[in-house]
Design a protein around this motif. Structure first.
Motif, PDB file in Angstrom:
ATOM      1  N   VAL A  51       0.835  -1.203   0.000  1.00 38.37           N
ATOM      2  CA  VAL A  51       0.000   0.000   0.000  1.00 38.37           C
ATOM      3  C   VAL A  51       0.867   1.249   0.000  1.00 38.37           C
ATOM      4  O   VAL A  51       0.604   2.205  -0.741  1.00 38.37           O
ATOM      5  CB  VAL A  51      -0.958  -0.007   1.218  1.00 38.37           C
ATOM      6  CG1 VAL A  51      -1.637   1.333   1.393  1.00 38.37           C
ATOM      7  CG2 VAL A  51      -1.994  -1.116   1.079  1.00 38.37           C
ATOM      8  N   GLU A  52       1.926   1.243   0.813  1.00 37.27           N
ATOM      9  CA  GLU A  52       2.829   2.394   0.860  1.00 37.27           C
ATOM     10  C   GLU A  52       3.503   2.618  -0.490  1.00 37.27           C
ATOM     11  O   GLU A  52       3.606   3.760  -0.963  1.00 37.27           O
ATOM     12  CB  GLU A  52       3.876   2.160   1.938  1.00 37.27           C
ATOM     13  CG  GLU A  52       4.803   3.327   2.156  1.00 37.27           C
ATOM     14  CD  GLU A  52       5.785   3.046   3.283  1.00 37.27           C
ATOM     15  OE1 GLU A  52       6.999   3.139   3.019  1.00 37.27           O
ATOM     16  OE2 GLU A  52       5.326   2.736   4.390  1.00 37.27           O
ATOM     17  N   ASP A  53       3.952   1.535  -1.125  1.00 37.85           N
ATOM     18  CA  ASP A  53       4.578   1.648  -2.446  1.00 37.85           C
ATOM     19  C   ASP A  53       3.584   2.197  -3.469  1.00 37.85           C
ATOM     20  O   ASP A  53       3.942   3.024  -4.315  1.00 37.85           O
ATOM     21  CB  ASP A  53       5.110   0.295  -2.910  1.00 37.85           C
ATOM     22  CG  ASP A  53       6.309  -0.176  -2.108  1.00 37.85           C
ATOM     23  OD1 ASP A  53       6.918   0.651  -1.389  1.00 37.85           O
ATOM     24  OD2 ASP A  53       6.625  -1.383  -2.190  1.00 37.85           O
ATOM     25  N   GLN A  54       2.341   1.739  -3.409  1.00 41.47           N
ATOM     26  CA  GLN A  54       1.314   2.218  -4.337  1.00 41.47           C
ATOM     27  C   GLN A  54       1.047   3.709  -4.133  1.00 41.47           C
ATOM     28  O   GLN A  54       0.931   4.455  -5.098  1.00 41.47           O
ATOM     29  CB  GLN A  54       0.013   1.422  -4.147  1.00 41.47           C
ATOM     30  CG  GLN A  54      -1.076   1.800  -5.115  1.00 41.47           C
ATOM     31  CD  GLN A  54      -0.742   1.453  -6.551  1.00 41.47           C
ATOM     32  OE1 GLN A  54      -0.123   0.432  -6.809  1.00 41.47           O
ATOM     33  NE2 GLN A  54      -1.136   2.292  -7.463  1.00 41.47           N
ATOM     34  N   ILE A  55       0.974   4.130  -2.882  1.00 40.98           N
ATOM     35  CA  ILE A  55       0.749   5.550  -2.587  1.00 40.98           C
ATOM     36  C   ILE A  55       1.914   6.375  -3.100  1.00 40.98           C
ATOM     37  O   ILE A  55       1.722   7.438  -3.718  1.00 40.98           O
ATOM     38  CB  ILE A  55       0.536   5.761  -1.072  1.00 40.98           C
ATOM     39  CG1 ILE A  55      -0.812   5.178  -0.660  1.00 40.98           C
ATOM     40  CG2 ILE A  55       0.614   7.237  -0.703  1.00 40.98           C
ATOM     41  CD1 ILE A  55      -1.025   5.124   0.829  1.00 40.98           C
ATOM     42  N   ASN A  56       3.141   5.904  -2.856  1.00 46.06           N
ATOM     43  CA  ASN A  56       4.317   6.647  -3.317  1.00 46.06           C
ATOM     44  C   ASN A  56       4.379   6.715  -4.840  1.00 46.06           C
ATOM     45  O   ASN A  56       4.725   7.760  -5.404  1.00 46.06           O
ATOM     46  CB  ASN A  56       5.597   6.012  -2.769  1.00 46.06           C
ATOM     47  CG  ASN A  56       5.765   6.250  -1.287  1.00 46.06           C
ATOM     48  OD1 ASN A  56       5.196   7.178  -0.726  1.00 46.06           O
ATOM     49  ND2 ASN A  56       6.525   5.390  -0.638  1.00 46.06           N
ATOM     50  N   SER A  57       4.026   5.630  -5.532  1.00 46.90           N
ATOM     51  CA  SER A  57       4.068   5.653  -6.991  1.00 46.90           C
ATOM     52  C   SER A  57       2.961   6.547  -7.550  1.00 46.90           C
ATOM     53  O   SER A  57       3.166   7.249  -8.534  1.00 46.90           O
ATOM     54  CB  SER A  57       3.963   4.246  -7.567  1.00 46.90           C
ATOM     55  OG  SER A  57       2.682   3.698  -7.351  1.00 46.90           O
ATOM     56  N   ASP A  58       1.796   6.555  -6.898  1.00 42.69           N
ATOM     57  CA  ASP A  58       0.722   7.445  -7.337  1.00 42.69           C
ATOM     58  C   ASP A  58       1.103   8.911  -7.135  1.00 42.69           C
ATOM     59  O   ASP A  58       0.814   9.757  -7.974  1.00 42.69           O
ATOM     60  CB  ASP A  58      -0.578   7.149  -6.585  1.00 42.69           C
ATOM     61  CG  ASP A  58      -1.220   5.841  -7.002  1.00 42.69           C
ATOM     62  OD1 ASP A  58      -0.807   5.273  -8.050  1.00 42.69           O
ATOM     63  OD2 ASP A  58      -2.145   5.380  -6.292  1.00 42.69           O
ATOM     64  N   ALA A  59       1.781   9.195  -6.024  1.00 47.59           N
ATOM     65  CA  ALA A  59       2.219  10.562  -5.759  1.00 47.59           C
ATOM     66  C   ALA A  59       3.275  10.985  -6.768  1.00 47.59           C
ATOM     67  O   ALA A  59       3.270  12.123  -7.252  1.00 47.59           O
ATOM     68  CB  ALA A  59       2.763  10.675  -4.344  1.00 47.59           C
ATOM     69  N   ALA A  60       4.183  10.077  -7.114  1.00 46.16           N
ATOM     70  CA  ALA A  60       5.222  10.394  -8.093  1.00 46.16           C
ATOM     71  C   ALA A  60       4.599  10.625  -9.468  1.00 46.16           C
ATOM     72  O   ALA A  60       5.004  11.539 -10.189  1.00 46.16           O
ATOM     73  CB  ALA A  60       6.257   9.278  -8.153  1.00 46.16           C
ATOM     74  N   ASP A  61       3.622   9.803  -9.831  1.00 40.19           N
ATOM     75  CA  ASP A  61       2.923   9.990 -11.118  1.00 40.19           C
ATOM     76  C   ASP A  61       2.184  11.311 -11.152  1.00 40.19           C
ATOM     77  O   ASP A  61       2.172  12.004 -12.162  1.00 40.19           O
ATOM     78  CB  ASP A  61       1.943   8.834 -11.372  1.00 40.19           C
ATOM     79  CG  ASP A  61       2.643   7.512 -11.644  1.00 40.19           C
ATOM     80  OD1 ASP A  61       3.863   7.537 -11.941  1.00 40.19           O
ATOM     81  OD2 ASP A  61       1.962   6.472 -11.550  1.00 40.19           O
ATOM     82  N   SER A  62       1.568  11.657 -10.038  1.00 37.11           N
ATOM     83  CA  SER A  62       0.824  12.918  -9.946  1.00 37.11           C
ATOM     84  C   SER A  62       1.758  14.111 -10.096  1.00 37.11           C
ATOM     85  O   SER A  62       1.435  15.083 -10.776  1.00 37.11           O
ATOM     86  CB  SER A  62       0.086  12.986  -8.613  1.00 37.11           C
ATOM     87  OG  SER A  62      -0.554  14.214  -8.459  1.00 37.11           O
ATOM     88  N   ASN A  63       2.933  14.042  -9.470  1.00 37.25           N
ATOM     89  CA  ASN A  63       3.900  15.127  -9.556  1.00 37.25           C
ATOM     90  C   ASN A  63       4.478  15.240 -10.960  1.00 37.25           C
ATOM     91  O   ASN A  63       4.730  16.339 -11.439  1.00 37.25           O
ATOM     92  CB  ASN A  63       5.015  14.935  -8.542  1.00 37.25           C
ATOM     93  CG  ASN A  63       4.562  15.223  -7.139  1.00 37.25           C
ATOM     94  OD1 ASN A  63       3.586  15.941  -6.919  1.00 37.25           O
ATOM     95  ND2 ASN A  63       5.261  14.665  -6.159  1.00 37.25           N
ATOM     96  N   SER A  64       4.683  14.121 -11.637  1.00 35.78           N
ATOM     97  CA  SER A  64       5.244  14.190 -12.981  1.00 35.78           C
ATOM     98  C   SER A  64       4.211  14.688 -13.994  1.00 35.78           C
ATOM     99  O   SER A  64       4.559  15.298 -15.003  1.00 35.78           O
ATOM    100  CB  SER A  64       5.784  12.823 -13.409  1.00 35.78           C
ATOM    101  OG  SER A  64       4.720  11.891 -13.537  1.00 35.78           O
ATOM    102  N   ASP A  65       2.924  14.468 -13.730  1.00 35.00           N
ATOM    103  CA  ASP A  65       1.871  14.962 -14.603  1.00 35.00           C
ATOM    104  C   ASP A  65       1.742  16.487 -14.511  1.00 35.00           C
ATOM    105  O   ASP A  65       1.351  17.141 -15.487  1.00 35.00           O
ATOM    106  CB  ASP A  65       0.529  14.336 -14.243  1.00 35.00           C
ATOM    107  CG  ASP A  65       0.450  12.854 -14.624  1.00 35.00           C
ATOM    108  OD1 ASP A  65       1.303  12.410 -15.434  1.00 35.00           O
ATOM    109  OD2 ASP A  65      -0.440  12.163 -14.106  1.00 35.00           O
ATOM    110  N   LYS A  66       2.060  17.072 -13.367  1.00 34.82           N
ATOM    111  CA  LYS A  66       1.925  18.502 -13.172  1.00 34.82           C
ATOM    112  C   LYS A  66       3.006  19.283 -13.920  1.00 34.82           C
ATOM    113  O   LYS A  66       2.850  20.450 -14.183  1.00 34.82           O
ATOM    114  CB  LYS A  66       1.995  18.836 -11.682  1.00 34.82           C
ATOM    115  CG  LYS A  66       0.773  18.390 -10.931  1.00 34.82           C
ATOM    116  CD  LYS A  66       0.878  18.750  -9.467  1.00 34.82           C
ATOM    117  CE  LYS A  66      -0.351  18.241  -8.700  1.00 34.82           C
ATOM    118  NZ  LYS A  66      -0.277  18.599  -7.291  1.00 34.82           N
ATOM    119  N   LYS A  67       4.106  18.641 -14.236  1.00 32.24           N
ATOM    120  CA  LYS A  67       5.224  19.360 -14.877  1.00 32.24           C
ATOM    121  C   LYS A  67       5.001  19.550 -16.327  1.00 32.24           C
ATOM    122  O   LYS A  67       4.453  19.193 -17.150  1.00 32.24           O
ATOM    123  CB  LYS A  67       6.541  18.612 -14.660  1.00 32.24           C
ATOM    124  CG  LYS A  67       6.953  18.688 -13.209  1.00 32.24           C
ATOM    125  CD  LYS A  67       8.280  18.007 -13.035  1.00 32.24           C
ATOM    126  CE  LYS A  67       8.700  18.092 -11.581  1.00 32.24           C
ATOM    127  NZ  LYS A  67       9.934  17.481 -11.316  1.00 32.24           N
TER     128      LYS A  67
END
Length: 67
Positions: A51-67
């Protein structure tokens, strides 16, 4: 520090609980119970890590989409 803080148990109470468990389950069943408990704890920790890995990967994807 003679107590378990979250349960407020002293050494005497822990020994009493161990004796009751020994009487209820017998000496042969206790290793099987501990093995099952260990597997359960391991599965729980693996689930938390997933679950922690999934949350971290979702957060990383979200941050890369904003750029």
């Amino acid at each position: 520090m003679n107590t378990l803080l979250f349960l407020n148990l002293g050494a005497g109470e822990i020994v009493l609980i161990a004796l009751v468990v020994l009487l209820l389950f017998g000496g042969k069943k206790i290793p099987e119970l501990m093995k099952g408990l260990g597997k359960g704890v391991r599965n729980f920790k693996d689930g938390l890590k997933d679950v922690e890995d999934q949350i971290n990967s979702d957060a990383a994807d979200s941050n890369s989409d904003k750029k």
